[in-house]
Scaffold this active site. Structure first.
Site, PDB file in Angstrom:
ATOM      1  N   ARG A 114       1.285   7.717  -7.291  1.00  0.00           N
ATOM      2  CA  ARG A 114       0.784   6.371  -7.897  1.00  0.00           C
ATOM      3  C   ARG A 114       1.222   6.728  -9.280  1.00  0.00           C
ATOM      4  O   ARG A 114       0.556   7.714 -10.231  1.00  0.00           O
ATOM      5  CB  ARG A 114      -0.729   6.297  -7.894  1.00  0.00           C
ATOM      6  N   HIS A 141       2.160  -2.886  -5.282  1.00  0.00           N
ATOM      7  CA  HIS A 141       1.155  -2.000  -4.614  1.00  0.00           C
ATOM      8  C   HIS A 141       1.460  -2.507  -2.977  1.00  0.00           C
ATOM      9  O   HIS A 141       0.536  -3.143  -2.540  1.00  0.00           O
ATOM     10  CB  HIS A 141      -0.098  -2.579  -5.000  1.00  0.00           C
ATOM     11  N   GLN A 144      -1.429  -1.657  -0.278  1.00  0.00           N
ATOM     12  CA  GLN A 144      -2.482  -2.533  -0.333  1.00  0.00           C
ATOM     13  C   GLN A 144      -2.085  -3.928   0.128  1.00  0.00           C
ATOM     14  O   GLN A 144      -3.033  -4.753   0.984  1.00  0.00           O
ATOM     15  CB  GLN A 144      -2.837  -2.837  -1.779  1.00  0.00           C
ATOM     16  N   ASP A 236      -7.521 -10.120  -8.259  1.00  0.00           N
ATOM     17  CA  ASP A 236      -7.492  -8.850  -8.846  1.00  0.00           C
ATOM     18  C   ASP A 236      -8.161  -8.771 -10.182  1.00  0.00           C
ATOM     19  O   ASP A 236      -7.975  -9.943 -10.794  1.00  0.00           O
ATOM     20  CB  ASP A 236      -6.021  -8.404  -8.605  1.00  0.00           C
ATOM     21  N   CYS A 277      -8.446  -6.157  -3.552  1.00  0.00           N
ATOM     22  CA  CYS A 277      -8.004  -4.992  -3.403  1.00  0.00           C
ATOM     23  C   CYS A 277      -9.187  -3.806  -3.867  1.00  0.00           C
ATOM     24  O   CYS A 277      -9.044  -2.661  -3.397  1.00  0.00           O
ATOM     25  CB  CYS A 277      -6.848  -4.492  -4.056  1.00  0.00           C
ATOM     26  N   ARG A 305      -6.369  -0.076   4.769  1.00  0.00           N
ATOM     27  CA  ARG A 305      -5.548   0.723   3.935  1.00  0.00           C
ATOM     28  C   ARG A 305      -5.236   2.257   4.836  1.00  0.00           C
ATOM     29  O   ARG A 305      -4.185   2.596   4.852  1.00  0.00           O
ATOM     30  CB  ARG A 305      -6.233   1.231   2.674  1.00  0.00           C
TER      31      ARG A 305
HETATM   32  N1   CP Z   1      -6.941  -0.603  -4.012  1.00  0.00           N
HETATM   33  C1   CP Z   1      -6.869   0.456  -4.550  1.00  0.00           C
HETATM   34  O1   CP Z   1      -5.717   0.747  -4.734  1.00  0.00           O
HETATM   35  O2   CP Z   1      -7.940   1.060  -4.867  1.00  0.00           O
HETATM   36  P1   CP Z   1      -7.852   2.591  -5.845  1.00  0.00           P
HETATM   37  O3   CP Z   1      -7.713   2.184  -7.122  1.00  0.00           O
HETATM   38  O4   CP Z   1      -9.581   3.064  -5.735  1.00  0.00           O
HETATM   39  O5   CP Z   1      -7.105   3.571  -4.899  1.00  0.00           O
END
Ligand code: CP
Length: 326
Positions: A114, A141, A144, A236, A277, A305
């Site tokens: 990430r 992403h 997701q 989001d 998400c 996920r």
């Molecule tokens: N949706 C998502 O990526 O959640 P986190 O940021 O908690 O990993």
């Protein structure tokens, strides 16, 4: 059972940066396997599939769902997860990606990262000799979005021909939904204010790709047009993790009319589901009654996920011999 688990050799050793380069059949395959895995969470067929593998999980930004679901996915396939923070590694002190990527490839079978900038992950993939998995960048992403379409499939029984409408910031989620909608034949509407819409080149790419699956791709400022008859309503946060804090005031001003609330949901299909998400900001991009209401599928979405990630790791990293022997 073994037949159902058959590995798709075209997926072996593939990276996941955006899923733009994955075929509809490949995406459907991982979604199908994710559903089999969910139905049979303790199946011995998966327990040893990645035995002996080590997979790195690297975070430049905070995470709850991604961190836990990937770690569980890795360990439930029999592999071990090596989790570390960007800022507590030499990366945080400026060690080049080129050096880190080449060295890490000698230790682990795959790297899940990430990072703030999508280019960082592209650079990593350029130098790595193991698959790279995008756990969120400013641009995409993908896992997701995979979980989101799996949730849609579970709830409706199909995906092609459904209308998915996303409201607010044309961010990494909007971008990833454009990719998967186009690949899977879903009509995707992105309702965002000018200046915060997805990149024009990505929208053009999605429209082109959609011609192959019969999907329709629309980007609009008109909330009502996007909401009308939608089967899936999604939003989001207005301010993403890597956004410039100086944009907060402007974003809050221009995004207000894109909030998902009961009035907007009333324009959608009566069977519509709501997706987010998470984490969510109640009262900003979505009201609490929608987020916590009966149409909300956010917890299934978060659970999925785990299954899509487990499925992708399985298809990309498992050996046929290990699977057949499992
Ligand atoms: N949706 C998502 O990526 O959640 P986190 O940021 O908690 O990993």
């Amino acid at each position: 059972m073994v037949q159902m688990l058959a590995l798709n050799e075209t997926l072996k050793n593939r990276s996941v940066l955006s899923l733009m380069e994955w075929s509809p059949a490949e995406i459907q395959r991982v979604l199908y396997t994710a559903r089999v895995m969910k139905q049979e969470p303790y199946s011995p067929a998966f327990r040893h599939a990645l035995e002996g593998h080590h997979i790195a999980l690297i975070f430049e930004l905070p995470s709850t769902r991604t961190r836990v679901s990937f770690q569980v996915a890795i360990e439930s396939l029999g592999a071990s997860a090596v989790v570390f923070e960007w800022g507590q590694s030499q990366l945080g002190r400026g060690e080049p990606i080129k050096d880190t990527a080449r060295v890490m490839s000698r230790y682990v079978s795959g790297v899940i990262a990430r990072v703030k900038e999508h280019e960082t992950l592209q650079e990593w993939r350029k130098w790595a000799t193991c698959p790279i998995f995008n756990a969120l960048t400013n641009h995409m992403h993908p896992f997701q979005a995979l979980a989101d379409v799996m949730t849609v499939w579970e709830r409706f029984g199909y995906m092609s021909g459904l209308k998915l409408a996303f409201f607010g910031d044309g961010n990494n989620m909007a971008n990833s939904l454009l990719v998967l909608g186009a690949k899977l034949g879903m009509d995707v509407w992105i309702a965002s204010p000018q200046g915060f819409q997805p990149p024009a080149d990505l929208v053009d790419w999605a429209k082109q790709e959609a011609q192959l699956t019969g999907a329709a791709i629309h980007v609009t400022e008109d909330v009502n047009e996007a909401a009308s008859g939608a089967h899936v309503v999604e939003t989001d946060v207005f301010m993403s993790m890597a956004d410039d804090p100086d944009q907060r005031e402007l974003k809050n001003k221009v995004m207000g009319s894109y909030q998902v609330n009961a009035q907007l949901m009333a324009q959608a299909n009566p069977q519509a589901i709501f997706l987010h998400c998470l984490p969510a900001h109640r009262g900003e991009e979505v009201t609490a009654d929608v987020l916590d209401g009966e149409q909300s599928a956010i917890v299934d979405e978060a659970e999925n996920r785990l299954w899509v990630q487990k499925s992708v790791l399985y298809h990309v990293l498992a050996d046929s011999s290990a699977v057949l022997g499992g």
